[in-house]
Design a protein around this motif. Structure first.
Motif, PDB file in Angstrom:
ATOM      1  N   SER A  60       0.813  -1.122  -0.016  1.00 52.15           N
ATOM      2  CA  SER A  60      -0.180   0.200  -0.050  1.00 52.15           C
ATOM      3  C   SER A  60       0.749   1.328   0.015  1.00 52.15           C
ATOM      4  N   ALA A  61       2.218   1.139  -0.202  1.00 55.57           N
ATOM      5  CA  ALA A  61       3.026   2.400  -0.365  1.00 55.57           C
ATOM      6  C   ALA A  61       2.513   3.399  -1.390  1.00 55.57           C
ATOM      7  N   PRO A  62       2.434   4.508  -1.109  1.00 53.19           N
ATOM      8  CA  PRO A  62       1.980   5.507  -2.140  1.00 53.19           C
ATOM      9  C   PRO A  62       2.727   5.540  -3.312  1.00 53.19           C
ATOM     10  N   GLU A  63       3.794   5.060  -3.345  1.00 56.07           N
ATOM     11  CA  GLU A  63       4.904   5.102  -4.553  1.00 56.07           C
ATOM     12  C   GLU A  63       4.195   3.869  -5.467  1.00 56.07           C
ATOM     13  N   LYS A  64       3.877   2.805  -4.893  1.00 62.30           N
ATOM     14  CA  LYS A  64       3.374   1.610  -5.710  1.00 62.30           C
ATOM     15  C   LYS A  64       1.755   1.830  -6.245  1.00 62.30           C
ATOM     16  N   MET A  65       1.299   2.760  -5.271  1.00 61.69           N
ATOM     17  CA  MET A  65      -0.376   3.105  -5.945  1.00 61.69           C
ATOM     18  C   MET A  65      -0.075   4.223  -6.833  1.00 61.69           C
ATOM     19  N   ALA A  66       0.948   4.953  -6.804  1.00 62.24           N
ATOM     20  CA  ALA A  66       1.201   5.718  -7.950  1.00 62.24           C
ATOM     21  C   ALA A  66       1.427   5.110  -9.382  1.00 62.24           C
ATOM     22  N   LEU A  67       2.460   4.082  -9.317  1.00 58.95           N
ATOM     23  CA  LEU A  67       2.690   3.289 -10.385  1.00 58.95           C
ATOM     24  C   LEU A  67       1.443   2.475 -10.866  1.00 58.95           C
ATOM     25  N   ALA A  68       0.671   1.869  -9.839  1.00 57.77           N
ATOM     26  CA  ALA A  68      -0.500   1.176 -10.279  1.00 57.77           C
ATOM     27  C   ALA A  68      -1.590   1.969 -11.098  1.00 57.77           C
ATOM     28  N   LYS A  69      -1.614   3.236 -10.518  1.00 57.50           N
ATOM     29  CA  LYS A  69      -2.517   4.221 -11.304  1.00 57.50           C
ATOM     30  C   LYS A  69      -1.940   4.591 -12.695  1.00 57.50           C
ATOM     31  N   ALA A  70      -0.650   4.575 -12.969  1.00 58.09           N
ATOM     32  CA  ALA A  70       0.010   5.035 -14.251  1.00 58.09           C
ATOM     33  C   ALA A  70      -0.072   3.858 -14.966  1.00 58.09           C
ATOM     34  N   PRO A  77      -7.722  -0.961 -17.840  1.00 62.01           N
ATOM     35  CA  PRO A  77      -7.973  -1.592 -16.366  1.00 62.01           C
ATOM     36  C   PRO A  77      -7.481  -2.867 -16.043  1.00 62.01           C
ATOM     37  N   LEU A  78      -7.048  -3.494 -17.103  1.00 56.84           N
ATOM     38  CA  LEU A  78      -6.632  -4.706 -17.011  1.00 56.84           C
ATOM     39  C   LEU A  78      -4.974  -4.907 -16.685  1.00 56.84           C
ATOM     40  N   TYR A  79      -4.423  -3.822 -16.630  1.00 58.93           N
ATOM     41  CA  TYR A  79      -3.089  -3.789 -16.402  1.00 58.93           C
ATOM     42  C   TYR A  79      -2.738  -3.188 -15.188  1.00 58.93           C
ATOM     43  N   ASN A  80      -1.657  -3.796 -14.517  1.00 57.56           N
ATOM     44  CA  ASN A  80      -1.159  -3.345 -13.109  1.00 57.56           C
ATOM     45  C   ASN A  80       0.421  -3.297 -13.370  1.00 57.56           C
ATOM     46  N   VAL A  81       0.980  -2.935 -12.388  1.00 58.07           N
ATOM     47  CA  VAL A  81       2.404  -2.693 -12.337  1.00 58.07           C
ATOM     48  C   VAL A  81       3.291  -4.143 -12.864  1.00 58.07           C
ATOM     49  N   ILE A  82       2.854  -5.048 -12.413  1.00 62.47           N
ATOM     50  CA  ILE A  82       3.610  -6.196 -12.900  1.00 62.47           C
ATOM     51  C   ILE A  82       3.517  -6.630 -14.189  1.00 62.47           C
ATOM     52  N   ARG A  83       2.169  -6.650 -14.852  1.00 62.78           N
ATOM     53  CA  ARG A  83       1.996  -6.849 -16.164  1.00 62.78           C
ATOM     54  C   ARG A  83       2.716  -5.803 -17.150  1.00 62.78           C
ATOM     55  N   VAL A  84       2.629  -4.508 -16.733  1.00 65.11           N
ATOM     56  CA  VAL A  84       3.575  -3.733 -17.595  1.00 65.11           C
ATOM     57  C   VAL A  84       5.169  -3.867 -17.573  1.00 65.11           C
ATOM     58  N   ASN A  85       5.394  -4.161 -16.311  1.00 67.39           N
ATOM     59  CA  ASN A  85       6.804  -4.677 -16.185  1.00 67.39           C
ATOM     60  C   ASN A  85       7.252  -5.788 -16.802  1.00 67.39           C
TER      61      ASN A  85
END
Length: 106
Positions: A60-70, A77-85
């Protein structure tokens, strides 16, 4: 440090393709998985880079949340940080980080 400063520092860890990782949070020089906090870690995925910079393992770190929003803003909507990476690669990952940095509070 601020959220933006943490994101800038995390992006710097993966800016070079040689230090960008996929599939694990971090790798050592021997390319074996390792904790992002370990002093021998030299290669990071996006979440591993955040872990290295903020020194706390919380999803729940705000940095991770910012990446998730990006990730969602750039790829839907089907993409998250892991999928992009892991699926879209280095360039798409850097674009995600740039978006997160641009929209992060100071």
């Amino acid at each position: 440090m601020s959220i933006r400063a943490n994101l800038i520092a995390g992006r710097a860890l993966i800016a070079n393709p040689e230090t960008f990782g996929q599939g694990e949070y971090a790798y050592g020089a021997d390319r074996k998985p390792i904790s992002p906090q370990h002093e021998s870690a030299v290669c990071f995925c996006s979440l591993g880079a955040v872990e290295r910079v903020i020194h706390r393992g919380t999803m729940s770190a705000p940095e991770k949340m910012a990446l998730a929003k990006a990730a969602k803003a750039l790829h839907g909507p089907l993409y998250n940080v892991i999928r992009v990476n892991d699926e879209l690669g280095h360039e798409a990952t850097l674009q995600m980080w740039d978006y997160a940095i641009e929209h992060a509070p100071n």
